[in-house]
Motif scaffolding. Structure first.
Motif, PDB file in Angstrom:
ATOM      1  N   ARG A  38       2.593  -6.133   0.255  1.00 20.43           N
ATOM      2  CA  ARG A  38       1.465  -6.377   1.145  1.00 20.43           C
ATOM      3  C   ARG A  38       1.972  -6.867   2.497  1.00 20.43           C
ATOM      4  N   THR A  41      -1.671  -9.356   8.772  1.00 25.69           N
ATOM      5  CA  THR A  41      -1.552  -9.224  10.224  1.00 25.69           C
ATOM      6  C   THR A  41      -0.598 -10.282  10.778  1.00 25.69           C
ATOM      7  N   THR A  90      -5.628 -11.529   1.806  1.00 20.45           N
ATOM      8  CA  THR A  90      -6.027 -10.478   2.734  1.00 20.45           C
ATOM      9  C   THR A  90      -4.797  -9.832   3.371  1.00 20.45           C
ATOM     10  N   VAL A  92      -2.874  -5.499   4.072  1.00 22.89           N
ATOM     11  CA  VAL A  92      -2.771  -4.101   3.674  1.00 22.89           C
ATOM     12  C   VAL A  92      -1.772  -4.044   2.522  1.00 22.89           C
ATOM     13  N   GLN A 116      -6.485  -1.411   2.532  1.00 25.87           N
ATOM     14  CA  GLN A 116      -6.861  -2.734   3.053  1.00 25.87           C
ATOM     15  C   GLN A 116      -7.595  -3.536   1.979  1.00 25.87           C
ATOM     16  N   THR A 118      -9.545  -7.186   1.864  1.00 29.26           N
ATOM     17  CA  THR A 118     -10.045  -8.296   2.665  1.00 29.26           C
ATOM     18  C   THR A 118     -10.825  -9.248   1.763  1.00 29.26           C
TER      19      THR A 118
END
Length: 121
Positions: A38, A41, A90, A92, A116, A118
């Motif tokens: 994963r 951001t 959270t 990707v 994704q 979230t």
């Protein structure tokens, strides 16, 4: 040509569950290690879980007891069951597979396109 297709991502509330799938297609001789990574951001990609062809598993500490990796060799598919999700999950999520193809002969790592996940608080 080998393809890894992921599915199962989405938006979920904290404490909820999701199951990711990653199916391999193409001219394959064998699939060895399967892994989920994963990338949040602004952060580096990290290994979440891995499973060998024999079924041995490892997990990063932050997901132990909450996530389960499994594989269905007949379907060339690996799963990541994610329970008790937290906002910090959270990211990707990417699957990876160590594959020996009929064309190339040698093993190499193939990657999925990412899905994704979230988790809202």
């Amino acid at each position: 040509q080998v393809q890894l297709v992921e599915s199962g991502g989405g938006l979920v509330q904290a404490g909820g569950s999701l199951r990711l799938s990653c199916a391999v297609s193409g001219s394959i001789f064998s699939i060895n290690g399967r892994r989920w990574y994963r990338q949040a951001t602004g952060k580096q990609r990290e290994l979440v879980a891995a499973i060998t062809s024999g079924g041995s598993t490892i997990y990063t500490n932050s997901v132990k007891g909450r996530f389960t990796i499994s594989r269905d060799n007949a379907k060339n598919t690996v799963y990541l069951q994610m329970n008790s999700l937290k906002p910090e999950d959270t990211a990707v999520y990417y699957c990876a597979a160590d594959i020996i193809t009929l064309a190339r002969g040698g093993q190499r790592t193939y990657w999925g396109q990412g899905t994704q996940v979230t988790v809202s608080s």
